[in-house]
Design an enzyme around this catalytic site. Structure first.
Site, mmCIF file in Angstrom:
data_model
loop_
_atom_site.group_PDB
_atom_site.id
_atom_site.type_symbol
_atom_site.label_atom_id
_atom_site.label_comp_id
_atom_site.label_asym_id
_atom_site.label_seq_id
_atom_site.Cartn_x
_atom_site.Cartn_y
_atom_site.Cartn_z
ATOM 1 N N ASN A 1 65.517 18.524 -37.646
ATOM 2 C CA ASN A 1 64.251 17.912 -38.482
ATOM 3 C C ASN A 1 62.967 17.815 -37.916
ATOM 4 O OD1 ASN A 1 63.558 20.217 -40.701
ATOM 5 N ND2 ASN A 1 63.817 19.381 -42.250
ATOM 6 N N HIS B 1 59.708 20.466 -38.009
ATOM 7 C CA HIS B 1 59.977 21.334 -38.870
ATOM 8 C C HIS B 1 60.115 22.773 -39.151
ATOM 9 C CE1 HIS B 1 59.942 18.409 -42.646
ATOM 10 N NE2 HIS B 1 59.395 17.451 -42.049
ATOM 11 N N GLU C 1 69.134 22.048 -46.895
ATOM 12 C CA GLU C 1 70.154 22.684 -46.772
ATOM 13 C C GLU C 1 71.216 23.349 -47.134
ATOM 14 O OE1 GLU C 1 70.349 18.178 -46.285
ATOM 15 O OE2 GLU C 1 68.548 19.914 -46.832
ATOM 16 N N ASP D 1 77.139 22.965 -46.580
ATOM 17 C CA ASP D 1 75.443 22.378 -46.372
ATOM 18 C C ASP D 1 75.891 22.416 -44.835
ATOM 19 O OD1 ASP D 1 74.473 19.799 -47.862
ATOM 20 O OD2 ASP D 1 74.794 19.468 -45.867
ATOM 21 N N ASP E 1 63.131 25.316 -40.351
ATOM 22 C CA ASP E 1 63.167 26.360 -40.893
ATOM 23 C C ASP E 1 64.183 28.044 -40.426
ATOM 24 O OD1 ASP E 1 61.068 25.008 -42.991
ATOM 25 O OD2 ASP E 1 59.431 26.268 -42.142
#
Length: 416
Positions: A260, A265, A295, A252, A269
């Site tokens: 973010n 965002h 994630e 994680d 990504d």
């Protein structure tokens, strides 16, 4: 029906196929469509020029026309290579070059029968190359590829018969050649093979793409949750006495929401893609890496013991930590927490592994993030890390001794 009429019909069919294949390329952008379409276009144009002999200069209806036809064969070879995701090699030009070289020889250039023999011989070389490419691929669609190879093999033999008959019969033109009906045979076979087996190959390829999409995460390109589940069942069936355990590594990304919020965002990504590349590279030849969602990521692999699983998880964690991810104007460093669960392969249950790995991951997060924890049954224990307590400044031999000590401590966890 005379030979010239038959050739015109074949030219029309070839040009129709060229239009269809080029249209498919326009929408899908797979290069092999364009190569095959270009091959049929050259083939059709060349055949039309051949049938116009007497109405156009001989140089165009003979030298140029046959060069175009054989260049089309080269384009078909290029398409097969691209279909198999192989680089296009220079040997695709061999059929056309054989014809061009032959035209420099007076006995061939000035004799119709010898030209027919040369053209069919060059075509045979092209078909032999295509057959070799089709049969050399050990992947999927074996039956279809062999069927197409068989069609090409028949055409190869037909070209050989035409070449022999042309020379032995001393043919003077298409209309007077006793083997004229044979000249239609290869074209008919080529048409049938292209439509039937070629269409089946494309259909099977589309089915493979759909299957891949069903088990692949569209953003990162790694396996999705369904793909990981499929690979788990495959690993359970794997007979490996040296690696009797299945390990599930649950990752994680730490503070991903803040990335973010702070960088956008698109940057988020980029982080997901970068971590996927790290995980997939680390798993190469060992196991499988995928994205569980958001994630969260996971790896499934067969291992010999707890030390091997912890070493791989730590290698992934440290590789990401030491990497700077550039996303637009942002340079991002990110860490990841990991939880590990293990079970004997023959009795492994995916739900229990996920639950145990999740519990270990929670322990890693709760202990400060950027670390790995192993579920040992009764509890989850933090894996001793080599990047703690100022190891970056320590000499190499000191860091190495600490890593050995850390591995020993990992081994002791497994004995509890």
């Amino acid at each position: 029906m005379d030979i010239l009429t038959g050739l015109m019909i074949w030219a029309a069919e070839a040009l129709t196929l060229a239009v269809l294949l080029c249209s498919r390329w326009y929408f899908e952008r797979d290069r092999f469509y364009l190569s095959w379409g270009g091959g049929f276009a050259l083939h059709g144009i060349g055949v039309i020029l051949v049938t116009m002999r007497g109405d156009i200069p001989d140089f165009i209806s003979i030298e140029i026309a046959n060069t175009a036809v054989l260049a089309g064969v080269g384009m078909w070879i290029a398409g097969l290579l691209q279909f198999d995701r192989k680089p296009v090699e220079a040997y695709i030009a061999i059929p056309a070059l054989l014809w061009v070289a032959g035209m420099f020889l007076y006995p061939i250039r000035e004799n119709f029968a010898n030209r027919v023999a040369l053209h069919n011989g060059a075509t045979m070389v092209g078909h032999a190359i295509m057959i070799t490419i089709l049969l050399s691929n050990d992947g999927t669609s074996k039956i279809t590829r062999r069927t197409l190879a068989a069609f090409l093999g028949i055409q190869f033999l037909a070209n050989g018969v035409v070449a022999v008959l042309a020379v032995t019969g001393e043919a003077k033109s298409f209309g007077t050649a006793p083997q004229s009906p044979w000249l239609l045979f290869p074209a008919a076979i080529c048409f049938v093979a292209s439509i039937m087996t070629g269409a089946k190959l494309l259909t099977e390829r589309s089915e493979q793409k759909l299957k891949a999409l069903a088990v692949t995460d569209p953003l990162t390109g790694v396996l999705n949750r369904r793909g990981l589940i499929d690979q788990f069942h495959a690993l359970k069936k794997l007979d490996s006495e040296e690696k009797p355990l299945i390990a599930l590594l649950h990752f994680d990304l730490d503070n991903f929401k803040q990335i973010n919020d702070r960088c956008g965002h698109q940057a988020g990504d980029s982080v997901l893609v970068a971590f996927s590349q790290v995980g997939q590279t680390s798993m190469r030849g060992r196991g499988f890496f995928g994205r569980m969602g958001g994630e969260e990521f996971a790896s499934i692999l067969r291992v010999a013991d707890m030390i091997e699983a912890a070493s791989i998880a730590e290698a992934i964690r440290l590789t990401l930590k030491r990497q700077t991810i550039v996303a637009g104007e942002h340079s991002i460093t990110v860490t990841v927490s990991a939880g590990i669960a293990l079970a004997a392969a023959e009795t492994a249950d995916l739900d229990l592994l996920l639950s145990s790995a999740d519990r270990a991951l929670y322990t890693a997060k709760d202990s400060g993030r950027d670390r790995t924890a192993i579920d040992t049954g009764a509890e989850a224990s933090i894996v001793p890390a080599v990047d703690r307590q100022g190891e970056d400044e320590a000499p190499t031999d000191v860091r190495a001794s600490r890593q050995v000590a850390a591995l020993k401590r990992i081994a002791s966890l497994g004995k509890r």
